[in-house]
Structure formats: structure tokens, C-alpha cells
Design a protein around this motif. Sequence first.
Motif, PDB file in Angstrom:
ATOM      1  N   VAL A  54      -7.350   9.557  15.817  1.00 39.30           N
ATOM      2  CA  VAL A  54      -6.964   8.920  14.813  1.00 39.30           C
ATOM      3  C   VAL A  54      -6.221   7.577  15.023  1.00 39.30           C
ATOM      4  O   VAL A  54      -5.460   7.502  16.230  1.00 39.30           O
ATOM      5  CB  VAL A  54      -5.809   9.524  13.805  1.00 39.30           C
ATOM      6  CG1 VAL A  54      -5.312   8.686  12.681  1.00 39.30           C
ATOM      7  CG2 VAL A  54      -6.551  10.953  13.167  1.00 39.30           C
ATOM      8  N   ASP A  55      -6.700   6.541  14.898  1.00 44.63           N
ATOM      9  CA  ASP A  55      -6.156   5.065  15.230  1.00 44.63           C
ATOM     10  C   ASP A  55      -4.811   4.781  14.577  1.00 44.63           C
ATOM     11  O   ASP A  55      -4.692   4.195  13.681  1.00 44.63           O
ATOM     12  CB  ASP A  55      -7.153   3.978  15.161  1.00 44.63           C
ATOM     13  CG  ASP A  55      -6.698   2.893  15.777  1.00 44.63           C
ATOM     14  OD1 ASP A  55      -6.040   2.727  16.763  1.00 44.63           O
ATOM     15  OD2 ASP A  55      -7.563   1.726  15.640  1.00 44.63           O
ATOM     16  N   PHE A  56      -3.781   5.361  15.314  1.00 45.17           N
ATOM     17  CA  PHE A  56      -2.358   4.998  14.654  1.00 45.17           C
ATOM     18  C   PHE A  56      -1.690   3.671  15.013  1.00 45.17           C
ATOM     19  O   PHE A  56      -1.984   2.972  15.898  1.00 45.17           O
ATOM     20  CB  PHE A  56      -1.444   5.973  15.042  1.00 45.17           C
ATOM     21  CG  PHE A  56      -1.794   7.545  14.625  1.00 45.17           C
ATOM     22  CD1 PHE A  56      -1.555   7.841  13.335  1.00 45.17           C
ATOM     23  CD2 PHE A  56      -2.243   8.311  15.563  1.00 45.17           C
ATOM     24  CE1 PHE A  56      -1.867   9.057  12.824  1.00 45.17           C
ATOM     25  CE2 PHE A  56      -2.618   9.673  15.189  1.00 45.17           C
ATOM     26  CZ  PHE A  56      -2.448  10.131  13.771  1.00 45.17           C
ATOM     27  N   PRO A  57      -1.167   3.239  14.139  1.00 47.75           N
ATOM     28  CA  PRO A  57      -0.869   3.521  12.688  1.00 47.75           C
ATOM     29  C   PRO A  57      -2.243   3.451  11.717  1.00 47.75           C
ATOM     30  O   PRO A  57      -2.932   2.192  11.851  1.00 47.75           O
ATOM     31  CB  PRO A  57       0.366   2.656  12.064  1.00 47.75           C
ATOM     32  CG  PRO A  57       0.235   1.476  12.954  1.00 47.75           C
ATOM     33  CD  PRO A  57      -0.379   1.885  14.336  1.00 47.75           C
ATOM     34  N   ILE A  58      -2.460   4.327  11.065  1.00 47.31           N
ATOM     35  CA  ILE A  58      -3.609   4.419  10.197  1.00 47.31           C
ATOM     36  C   ILE A  58      -3.322   3.714   8.634  1.00 47.31           C
ATOM     37  O   ILE A  58      -2.311   4.098   8.390  1.00 47.31           O
ATOM     38  CB  ILE A  58      -4.377   5.888  10.214  1.00 47.31           C
ATOM     39  CG1 ILE A  58      -5.548   5.774   9.519  1.00 47.31           C
ATOM     40  CG2 ILE A  58      -3.522   6.885   9.553  1.00 47.31           C
ATOM     41  CD1 ILE A  58      -6.421   6.686   9.462  1.00 47.31           C
ATOM     42  N   MET A  59      -4.236   3.133   8.242  1.00 50.75           N
ATOM     43  CA  MET A  59      -3.841   2.641   6.821  1.00 50.75           C
ATOM     44  C   MET A  59      -4.692   3.637   5.993  1.00 50.75           C
ATOM     45  O   MET A  59      -5.564   3.935   5.963  1.00 50.75           O
ATOM     46  CB  MET A  59      -4.836   1.226   6.769  1.00 50.75           C
ATOM     47  CG  MET A  59      -4.849   0.512   5.185  1.00 50.75           C
ATOM     48  SD  MET A  59      -3.031   0.196   4.963  1.00 50.75           S
ATOM     49  CE  MET A  59      -2.719  -1.363   6.006  1.00 50.75           C
ATOM     50  N   GLU A  73      -1.233   0.771  -0.663  1.00 52.49           N
ATOM     51  CA  GLU A  73      -1.539   0.972   0.556  1.00 52.49           C
ATOM     52  C   GLU A  73      -0.349   1.333   1.210  1.00 52.49           C
ATOM     53  O   GLU A  73       0.866   0.911   1.083  1.00 52.49           O
ATOM     54  CB  GLU A  73      -2.200  -0.200   1.110  1.00 52.49           C
ATOM     55  CG  GLU A  73      -1.412  -1.280   1.073  1.00 52.49           C
ATOM     56  CD  GLU A  73      -2.296  -2.651   1.802  1.00 52.49           C
ATOM     57  OE1 GLU A  73      -1.713  -3.379   2.556  1.00 52.49           O
ATOM     58  OE2 GLU A  73      -3.504  -2.719   1.277  1.00 52.49           O
ATOM     59  N   ARG A  74      -0.423   2.199   2.610  1.00 53.17           N
ATOM     60  CA  ARG A  74       0.566   2.415   3.223  1.00 53.17           C
ATOM     61  C   ARG A  74       0.237   2.602   4.697  1.00 53.17           C
ATOM     62  O   ARG A  74      -1.027   3.177   4.755  1.00 53.17           O
ATOM     63  CB  ARG A  74       1.419   3.627   2.886  1.00 53.17           C
ATOM     64  CG  ARG A  74       0.640   4.853   3.014  1.00 53.17           C
ATOM     65  CD  ARG A  74       1.360   6.395   2.507  1.00 53.17           C
ATOM     66  NE  ARG A  74       0.408   7.323   2.213  1.00 53.17           N
ATOM     67  CZ  ARG A  74       0.320   7.668   1.164  1.00 53.17           C
ATOM     68  NH1 ARG A  74       0.932   7.510   0.055  1.00 53.17           N
ATOM     69  NH2 ARG A  74      -0.745   8.832   0.736  1.00 53.17           N
TER      70      ARG A  74
END
Length: 142
Positions: A54-59, A73-74
Amino acid sequence: MNFYVHKMKCLLLLVLVCLTGCGNRNKAQVSCNADFDSFFEKFTSDSVFQKKHVDFPIMEYYSDEDFPLDMMERMTDEDSFEIIHFDKNAKSSGKPYEISIDKKTDSVFCYKKGINNPINIKYTFVCKKDSWFLVAITDTTD
């Protein structure tokens, strides 16, 4: 007058650099040597592997409870990320859903759609460093 000539040369150089860089961006095609099907099998069955891809931080995009047509969105960081479950027996569970996968050249979209329920989630994967990474989640579940 010498100052203006120097300024014009710098401006011209900047324009040329921008045009050269922008033109090459569209020509580059990303292809991933990693097989998505094998990757997805491991992603859905191994929580440690999943978190590493998972490419953090993930949208995360999601529907507003009060105004379902509005998308909120967060950014979710690694500490607040919850493992995504893809139940292989989802059709017989209380909230059945189907998984469909749409593969593009440099990205893959995985859809989790409910059967007689409002589940509707899209997971976006892109290829980076010769592997697949989850980069966005769009949840339009009512």
C-alpha cells in the motif's frame, strides 16, 4: 540593456526545458513485469504483504453520509489503515459481493460490487518498482 538580454536568455532556456520535459512525459509507457493475478492472490491472503504493498499515505474517497453524491477524501497512514478483506466465499455470506478486475497498461482497477446490497468500492493499483501497489480507494457504498 545587458541585463534584459540575460533575462530573455534565461526565460528562453526555461521555456525550452519545460517543453522538452513535458513532451517526454506523454511518450513514456509504464509496464509492470510483475503478474497482477499472482500479486492479487497474495495481496488478498497475506495481511503483511498487503500492508507492504500500500502506497502510504493512501488517498481514500468516500460518499458523504448526509449528501451521498458528494465525495469526501482523507489521507490514511499506515497506523490507521485497516486490512482489506476479500472473502472468497462472499456470495454465501451475509453481505455478498463480486470482485471484478479491469487491467490497463500501467494500472489495475479492482471493483468490489455488492449483490443485492449497496457495496461499491474501487481499489486502484499502479506498478512501481516492478511491483503493484494500492494507491487509492474509492468507496461509493450507500
